[in-house]
Enzyme design. Structure first.
Site, PDB file in Angstrom:
ATOM      1  CB  SER B  43       4.648  -5.125  -3.070  1.00  0.00           C
ATOM      2  OG  SER B  43       3.361  -4.479  -3.205  1.00  0.00           O
ATOM      3  CG  HIS B  44       2.397  -2.109  -6.409  1.00  0.00           C
ATOM      4  ND1 HIS B  44       1.845  -2.808  -5.314  1.00  0.00           N
ATOM      5  CD2 HIS B  44       1.766  -1.921  -7.453  1.00  0.00           C
ATOM      6  CE1 HIS B  44       1.029  -3.724  -6.012  1.00  0.00           C
ATOM      7  NE2 HIS B  44       1.169  -2.965  -7.224  1.00  0.00           N
ATOM      8  CG  HIS B 116      -1.713   0.623 -14.572  1.00  0.00           C
ATOM      9  ND1 HIS B 116      -1.053  -0.365 -13.074  1.00  0.00           N
ATOM     10  CD2 HIS B 116      -2.863   1.145 -14.601  1.00  0.00           C
ATOM     11  CE1 HIS B 116      -2.568   1.688 -12.071  1.00  0.00           C
ATOM     12  NE2 HIS B 116      -2.850   2.286 -13.447  1.00  0.00           N
ATOM     13  CG  PHE B 117       5.288  -1.515 -13.126  1.00  0.00           C
ATOM     14  CD1 PHE B 117       5.416  -2.775 -13.537  1.00  0.00           C
ATOM     15  CD2 PHE B 117       7.087  -1.373 -12.743  1.00  0.00           C
ATOM     16  CE1 PHE B 117       6.500  -3.091 -12.887  1.00  0.00           C
ATOM     17  CE2 PHE B 117       7.570  -2.115 -11.960  1.00  0.00           C
ATOM     18  CZ  PHE B 117       7.103  -3.174 -12.594  1.00  0.00           C
ATOM     19  CB  ALA B 118       1.106   2.925  -9.674  1.00  0.00           C
ATOM     20  CB  ALA B 119      -0.734   1.182  -5.758  1.00  0.00           C
ATOM     21  CG  ASP B 174      -5.177  -1.214  -5.886  1.00  0.00           C
ATOM     22  OD1 ASP B 174      -5.378  -2.728  -6.160  1.00  0.00           O
ATOM     23  OD2 ASP B 174      -4.343  -1.235  -5.868  1.00  0.00           O
ATOM     24  N   GLY B 183       3.445  -8.493  -7.130  1.00  0.00           N
ATOM     25  CA  GLY B 183       4.398  -7.923  -6.515  1.00  0.00           C
ATOM     26  C   GLY B 183       4.952  -7.845  -5.308  1.00  0.00           C
ATOM     27  CG  ASP B 184       2.525  -9.312  -1.560  1.00  0.00           C
ATOM     28  OD1 ASP B 184       3.180  -7.840  -1.173  1.00  0.00           O
ATOM     29  OD2 ASP B 184       1.128  -7.952  -1.818  1.00  0.00           O
ATOM     30  NE  ARG B 297      -5.495   0.522  10.723  1.00  0.00           N
ATOM     31  CZ  ARG B 297      -4.993  -0.529  11.748  1.00  0.00           C
ATOM     32  NH1 ARG B 297      -5.001  -1.443  11.760  1.00  0.00           N
ATOM     33  NH2 ARG B 297      -4.180  -0.183  12.159  1.00  0.00           N
ATOM     34  NE  ARG B 303      -4.720   3.003  -0.006  1.00  0.00           N
ATOM     35  CZ  ARG B 303      -5.631   2.457  -0.379  1.00  0.00           C
ATOM     36  NH1 ARG B 303      -4.758   0.864  -0.294  1.00  0.00           N
ATOM     37  NH2 ARG B 303      -6.597   2.132  -0.443  1.00  0.00           N
TER      38      ARG B 303
END
Lengths: 335, 335
Positions: B43-44, B116-119, B174, B183-184, B297, B303
């Site tokens: 999504s990012h 800020h448009f990112a993860a 995060d 994003g989702d 995990r 990741r």
């Protein structure tokens, strides 16, 4: 019966002092219990007093401990509560913490070897009244399952945040990482009320609405699933930074009468005045937008309303609680 | 088709540079997009590239902005991103922020006028790799209803936390303050998939599972109800401390092509070494307990696994995305 807030404060002070809390510290500790009762946070009010008393009487917590405050860096206070109450440690550290934030712009306090058995908002509301932004976190004995786990490791790990306002009481929220606080589960158990769905699991990790199954060998569930578990993990890390015990290391469950957790606290203090004069105006703009969007009470408002009424009309006290207070204030149950 | 991570990085850099990102800053910005794609935070990832491009092309964000870093106190950095990307501001401030944390024990950075448009995890993972604890928060354009409100005021306001480990990659989570990230919702809309229950409301404040109704004039819902709303409020306050716009002040929705939010970021950096040598051992003890309780995990682990595979095998790229990258890397759509 009704009792004036000041009279209740006096009685609770006597109960605590009678059971080993240093007389110089009893007013402070009593104030956090009475404040919760006064403001309607019943799960952290008088209901908890017997737990303070039994924890003191069992020797689990040291009511006469003198905290030691150490400067671990120009912006870091490391406080050793020496097995006493966390509120006493904070009171001891607060003047230096405020001075640090004044000097540095921000300051962090960590407390180890302390017992925090109260609501968190009384710790930070006074800081926000004086213009600071404050964020605090406490870890507690293991009582929650997180991240696909089936056994409890982390506590209900509460977090509280206080934001100052111009000429008004601050916005202050205080919330457990669990859907329901341990205190509310205790209330449900005492009232023989089932829990809502999605609040807890039993000893086999299966969902249950029985508060006693949760308290016996079950666990609580974090709010928001994985996300609440992530918050609880962060709180466990930050609250123990100064060397405090993890929730799973707390031994209170093995000691008759011991109900408080020996754990840690983290407190971040920020002086928003460092960022210019507009901060308080900006907060009012934000709150105005929230009001227009339909938000009625802000976090803290209900407490302030109840406080005003309680200060004016006094507090309702059951005859049983009144008897308990009178008895416990004159007869020590300390071994 | 498969593409090597380094080749994808190179293509994304070219796309960004071609659309107005300063060539010295394009690698950094491209890296956060490619890192998300590489690590499975789709999504990012590349899905967002067209949004970067249109936001740049519309003139909404300044890809050539040079951030200004100001020391607002011995422990406070106030960064003006000057309408550029927040990642560029952080990169500019990071050396001083680390030096501050080394000197003070902790340090705070606030960024204003940034996009800020990112993860968020790429901002703090490197800090935790180097042994710091990091907590960061970003406010975003109004997209969520909180505290009984029926109209959106706060954004999905994400928060991320990174905790270092001994000889292993850090634990990094995060998460948005909403049940589902914006994003989702965009992914669901693109795939014409309904949303799960309890994720969003429509323009009348009624629950809906239609992603387009949420995106059009509806809103997202905070995780954990009131509690997630409280977190979003705290994030709005802390992320705007340095003078950033509130989410409801962002004008991107009125500008064709503008999809990034002009808002703020808060970052708290703590040096746990200040508290003695045992911190990393203690974290391993905590993680060991979580493992024994059934946690597989940890946040970040998935990741790291996907990263290892992507670095070895390359990334799957659709022919459409490949065409887009090739076209956008040679033809500017900047006005």
């Amino acid at each position: 019966m009704k009792i004036a807030v000041a009279d209740l404060q006096s009685l609770v002070e006597q109960v605590l002092a009678r059971h080993g809390v240093a007389s110089a510290r009893a007013p402070l500790l009593a104030a956090t219990i009475v404040a919760a009762e006064r403001d309607g946070s019943r799960s952290h009010g008088l209901q908890r007093l017997a737990g303070y008393v039994s924890s003191l009487s069992s020797g689990w917590v040291d009511g006469a401990a003198e905290p030691v405050v150490h400067e671990a860096g120009p912006g870091l206070l490391k406080v050793d509560a020496r097995n006493g109450f966390a509120q006493v440690a904070l009171a001891e550290a607060a003047p230096r913490l405020r001075a640090m934030a004044d000097r540095q712009g921000s300051a962090i306090m960590t407390t180890a070897d302390g017992h925090h058995f109260a609501a968190l908002w009384p710790d930070i509301e006074p800081l926000a009244v004086d213009g600071y932004i404050a964020l605090t976190m406490v870890n507690t004995r293991a009582s929650m399952v997180v991240w696909q786990g089936t056994h409890k490791v982390l506590g209900t790990n509460p977090m509280a945040f206080a934001c100052p306002r111009r000429s008004r009481p601050p916005v202050v929220w205080d919330q457990a990482s669990s859907v329901m606080s341990q205190g509310d589960v205790l209330l449900a158990s005492a009232a023989r009320r089932p829990l809502p769905e999605g609040v807890g699991v039993d000893g086999d990790g299966q969902a249950t609405t029985d508060p006693d199954a949760v308290l016996r060998d079950g666990a609580l569930v974090p709010f928001g699933g994985v996300k609440g578990g992530s918050l609880a993990f962060m709180i466990e890390v930050l609250a123990t930074l100064g060397g405090a015990r993890f929730g799973f290391e707390d031994r209170s469950a093995t000691i008759p009468g011991a109900v408080t957790s020996n754990a840690g606290q983290f407190l971040l203090l920020i002086d928003p005045r460092r960022f210019g004069d507009s901060f308080l105006d900006r907060i009012e703009q934000l709150i105005e937008q929230l009001r227009e969007a339909g938000t009625g009470r802000l976090p803290g408002d209900l407490r302030y309303e109840r406080r005003r009424i309680a200060e004016r009309d006094g507090l309702e006290l059951s005859p049983e609680m009144h008897d308990y207070l009178l008895t416990a204030s004159i007869a020590s149950t300390r071994r």
